[in-house]
Design a protein around this motif. Sequence first.
Motif, PDB file in Angstrom:
ATOM      1  N   SER A  29      -3.055   9.715  -2.154  1.00 46.07           N
ATOM      2  CA  SER A  29      -4.133  10.326  -1.379  1.00 46.07           C
ATOM      3  C   SER A  29      -5.444  10.333  -2.142  1.00 46.07           C
ATOM      4  CB  SER A  29      -3.757  11.765  -0.985  1.00 46.07           C
ATOM      5  OG  SER A  29      -3.640  12.585  -2.136  1.00 46.07           O
ATOM      6  N   GLY A  30      -5.368  10.258  -3.483  1.00 49.09           N
ATOM      7  CA  GLY A  30      -6.582  10.263  -4.275  1.00 49.09           C
ATOM      8  C   GLY A  30      -7.193   8.892  -4.463  1.00 49.09           C
ATOM      9  N   MET A  31      -6.567   7.861  -3.899  1.00 49.65           N
ATOM     10  CA  MET A  31      -7.056   6.508  -4.080  1.00 49.65           C
ATOM     11  C   MET A  31      -8.063   6.141  -3.003  1.00 49.65           C
ATOM     12  SD  MET A  31      -3.535   4.576  -5.112  1.00 49.65           S
ATOM     13  CE  MET A  31      -4.361   3.074  -5.610  1.00 49.65           C
ATOM     14  N   ALA A  32      -8.894   5.150  -3.288  1.00 49.12           N
ATOM     15  CA  ALA A  32      -9.883   4.690  -2.327  1.00 49.12           C
ATOM     16  C   ALA A  32      -9.186   4.100  -1.105  1.00 49.12           C
ATOM     17  CB  ALA A  32     -10.786   3.648  -2.974  1.00 49.12           C
ATOM     18  N   SER A  33      -9.877   4.173   0.035  1.00 49.20           N
ATOM     19  CA  SER A  33      -9.321   3.616   1.267  1.00 49.20           C
ATOM     20  C   SER A  33      -9.048   2.129   1.097  1.00 49.20           C
ATOM     21  CB  SER A  33     -10.314   3.842   2.404  1.00 49.20           C
ATOM     22  OG  SER A  33      -9.835   3.270   3.589  1.00 49.20           O
ATOM     23  N   GLY A  34      -7.892   1.705   1.536  1.00 49.99           N
ATOM     24  CA  GLY A  34      -7.539   0.303   1.428  1.00 49.99           C
ATOM     25  C   GLY A  34      -6.847  -0.059   0.133  1.00 49.99           C
ATOM     26  N   ALA A  35      -6.792   0.882  -0.817  1.00 50.22           N
ATOM     27  CA  ALA A  35      -6.122   0.603  -2.085  1.00 50.22           C
ATOM     28  C   ALA A  35      -4.623   0.531  -1.857  1.00 50.22           C
ATOM     29  CB  ALA A  35      -6.444   1.685  -3.116  1.00 50.22           C
ATOM     30  N   GLU A  36      -3.952  -0.194  -2.720  1.00 51.37           N
ATOM     31  CA  GLU A  36      -2.516  -0.382  -2.557  1.00 51.37           C
ATOM     32  C   GLU A  36      -1.756   0.901  -2.857  1.00 51.37           C
ATOM     33  OE1 GLU A  36       0.972  -3.533  -3.936  1.00 51.37           O
ATOM     34  OE2 GLU A  36      -0.885  -3.388  -5.076  1.00 51.37           O
ATOM     35  N   GLU A  37      -0.718   1.134  -2.090  1.00 48.52           N
ATOM     36  CA  GLU A  37       0.188   2.263  -2.317  1.00 48.52           C
ATOM     37  C   GLU A  37       0.724   2.178  -3.743  1.00 48.52           C
ATOM     38  OE1 GLU A  37       2.827   5.018  -2.755  1.00 48.52           O
ATOM     39  OE2 GLU A  37       1.731   5.000  -0.845  1.00 48.52           O
ATOM     40  N   PRO A  38       0.589   3.252  -4.541  1.00 45.05           N
ATOM     41  CA  PRO A  38       1.029   3.197  -5.945  1.00 45.05           C
ATOM     42  C   PRO A  38       2.488   2.797  -6.127  1.00 45.05           C
ATOM     43  CG  PRO A  38      -0.281   5.159  -5.567  1.00 45.05           C
ATOM     44  CD  PRO A  38      -0.070   4.523  -4.225  1.00 45.05           C
ATOM     45  N   LEU A  39       3.377   3.268  -5.261  1.00 49.56           N
ATOM     46  CA  LEU A  39       4.790   2.920  -5.413  1.00 49.56           C
ATOM     47  C   LEU A  39       5.046   1.443  -5.180  1.00 49.56           C
ATOM     48  CD1 LEU A  39       6.739   5.895  -3.766  1.00 49.56           C
ATOM     49  CD2 LEU A  39       6.540   5.339  -6.186  1.00 49.56           C
ATOM     50  N   ALA A  40       4.109   0.771  -4.505  1.00 45.78           N
ATOM     51  CA  ALA A  40       4.291  -0.650  -4.215  1.00 45.78           C
ATOM     52  C   ALA A  40       3.800  -1.540  -5.358  1.00 45.78           C
ATOM     53  CB  ALA A  40       3.562  -1.032  -2.924  1.00 45.78           C
ATOM     54  N   GLU A  41       3.091  -0.967  -6.318  1.00 46.77           N
ATOM     55  CA  GLU A  41       2.607  -1.764  -7.440  1.00 46.77           C
ATOM     56  C   GLU A  41       3.786  -2.231  -8.293  1.00 46.77           C
ATOM     57  OE1 GLU A  41      -0.432   0.256  -9.621  1.00 46.77           O
ATOM     58  OE2 GLU A  41      -1.408   0.957  -7.780  1.00 46.77           O
ATOM     59  N   ALA A  42       3.637  -3.409  -8.846  1.00 41.77           N
ATOM     60  CA  ALA A  42       4.731  -4.013  -9.623  1.00 41.77           C
ATOM     61  C   ALA A  42       5.215  -3.055 -10.708  1.00 41.77           C
ATOM     62  CB  ALA A  42       4.259  -5.319 -10.248  1.00 41.77           C
ATOM     63  N   GLY A  43       6.491  -2.758 -10.657  1.00 42.29           N
ATOM     64  CA  GLY A  43       7.116  -1.948 -11.699  1.00 42.29           C
ATOM     65  C   GLY A  43       6.961  -0.452 -11.547  1.00 42.29           C
ATOM     66  N   ARG A  44       6.088   0.017 -10.661  1.00 41.73           N
ATOM     67  CA  ARG A  44       5.811   1.452 -10.598  1.00 41.73           C
ATOM     68  C   ARG A  44       6.985   2.252 -10.026  1.00 41.73           C
ATOM     69  NH1 ARG A  44       1.850   3.889 -13.171  1.00 41.73           N
ATOM     70  NH2 ARG A  44       0.968   4.989 -11.407  1.00 41.73           N
ATOM     71  N   LEU A  45       7.613   1.741  -8.968  1.00 36.72           N
ATOM     72  CA  LEU A  45       8.759   2.458  -8.425  1.00 36.72           C
ATOM     73  C   LEU A  45       9.876   2.504  -9.453  1.00 36.72           C
ATOM     74  CD1 LEU A  45      10.344   3.917  -6.257  1.00 36.72           C
ATOM     75  CD2 LEU A  45      10.883   1.697  -5.215  1.00 36.72           C
ATOM     76  N   GLY A  46      10.090   1.417 -10.158  1.00 37.95           N
ATOM     77  CA  GLY A  46      11.093   1.410 -11.216  1.00 37.95           C
ATOM     78  C   GLY A  46      10.789   2.444 -12.280  1.00 37.95           C
ATOM     79  N   GLN A  47       9.517   2.566 -12.652  1.00 42.49           N
ATOM     80  CA  GLN A  47       9.114   3.574 -13.638  1.00 42.49           C
ATOM     81  C   GLN A  47       9.432   4.972 -13.120  1.00 42.49           C
ATOM     82  OE1 GLN A  47       4.965   3.069 -14.596  1.00 42.49           O
ATOM     83  NE2 GLN A  47       5.221   0.914 -15.121  1.00 42.49           N
ATOM     84  N   TRP A  48       9.150   5.199 -11.839  1.00 44.62           N
ATOM     85  CA  TRP A  48       9.424   6.523 -11.285  1.00 44.62           C
ATOM     86  C   TRP A  48      10.926   6.799 -11.257  1.00 44.62           C
ATOM     87  CZ3 TRP A  48      12.207   8.624  -7.318  1.00 44.62           C
ATOM     88  CH2 TRP A  48      12.030  10.008  -7.142  1.00 44.62           C
ATOM     89  N   LEU A  49      11.716   5.813 -10.862  1.00 46.57           N
ATOM     90  CA  LEU A  49      13.167   5.998 -10.795  1.00 46.57           C
ATOM     91  C   LEU A  49      13.738   6.389 -12.158  1.00 46.57           C
ATOM     92  CD1 LEU A  49      14.118   2.941  -8.547  1.00 46.57           C
ATOM     93  CD2 LEU A  49      14.222   5.358  -7.884  1.00 46.57           C
ATOM     94  N   VAL A  50      13.233   5.755 -13.212  1.00 47.85           N
ATOM     95  CA  VAL A  50      13.695   6.080 -14.563  1.00 47.85           C
ATOM     96  C   VAL A  50      13.149   7.433 -14.993  1.00 47.85           C
ATOM     97  CG1 VAL A  50      13.604   5.401 -16.987  1.00 47.85           C
ATOM     98  CG2 VAL A  50      14.007   3.669 -15.227  1.00 47.85           C
ATOM     99  N   GLY A  51      11.845   7.666 -14.764  1.00 44.72           N
ATOM    100  CA  GLY A  51      11.214   8.925 -15.175  1.00 44.72           C
ATOM    101  C   GLY A  51      11.810  10.134 -14.492  1.00 44.72           C
ATOM    102  N   ALA A  52      12.219   9.972 -13.242  1.00 46.58           N
ATOM    103  CA  ALA A  52      12.810  11.084 -12.497  1.00 46.58           C
ATOM    104  C   ALA A  52      14.275  11.301 -12.842  1.00 46.58           C
ATOM    105  CB  ALA A  52      12.663  10.827 -10.992  1.00 46.58           C
ATOM    106  N   GLY A  53      14.863  10.371 -13.600  1.00 42.15           N
ATOM    107  CA  GLY A  53      16.252  10.515 -14.009  1.00 42.15           C
ATOM    108  C   GLY A  53      17.263   9.974 -13.020  1.00 42.15           C
ATOM    109  N   LEU A  54      16.800   9.282 -11.985  1.00 44.05           N
ATOM    110  CA  LEU A  54      17.737   8.702 -11.016  1.00 44.05           C
ATOM    111  C   LEU A  54      18.454   7.492 -11.578  1.00 44.05           C
ATOM    112  CD1 LEU A  54      15.661   8.954  -7.729  1.00 44.05           C
ATOM    113  CD2 LEU A  54      17.914   9.954  -8.108  1.00 44.05           C
ATOM    114  N   VAL A  55      17.769   6.786 -12.467  1.00 45.49           N
ATOM    115  CA  VAL A  55      18.315   5.587 -13.080  1.00 45.49           C
ATOM    116  C   VAL A  55      18.202   5.738 -14.595  1.00 45.49           C
ATOM    117  CG1 VAL A  55      17.989   3.105 -13.359  1.00 45.49           C
ATOM    118  CG2 VAL A  55      17.720   4.129 -11.111  1.00 45.49           C
TER     119      VAL A  55
END
Length: 201
Positions: A29-55
């Motif tokens: 929500s803090g990103m400029a209009s039209g900016a890519e969804e952060p979770l869709a950026e290369a490697g970001r969802l993987g980082q979250w999965l590890v950081g959250a302890g799911l993986v």
Amino acid sequence: MTAGMGSYDWRFDSGRICLDLVATSETASGMASGAEEPLAEAGRLGQWLVGAGLVPAGTPLAAVDGHWAARFVELRDCVGQLVRAQIEGRCAEFALERVNVFAAGRPPGVRAVRAPDGSLVRTLSAAPDCEALLAAVARDAVELLTDPVSRARLRRCEGDNCRRVYLDTSRGRRRRWCSSEVCGNRERVARHRRRAAVARA
């Protein structure tokens, strides 16, 4: 890490995995209009999965792609709607239905294996599966929202322009901010500046 996004923006310890996922919408929500969804950026969802302890750290995540990101964004938005509806005393039936669909899946199996030093560490029983990981997060949301004690501790940050939600486990249940170091500090600085401006006037 993407430029302009600090670790606080990306990794938020809300007290529940499902709320940590919801917190990633704050970055979006803090990103400029039209900016890519952060979770869709290369490697970001993987980082979250590890950081959250799911993986567990070191798990190969080659299968994580845009489809995974879209599914996690859908779950994130539904959980966010449900949690905010709960805080505001209203219903969000479509979001509830979708979370229940996600929660119906089987969460990932885990195993304890020996590390090189002989200690036991956690690993997944099979390669990471999108539906299984979604089910783990959705089940966490179901457990949170059906537990009266946890549900009563849901809070929304009082910081300016912050919508993060967290569990208030503080003594006396008086926590006001998602982070005293970030939103709390911003408010203290703002109060100091207001007092200084009044003194100068």
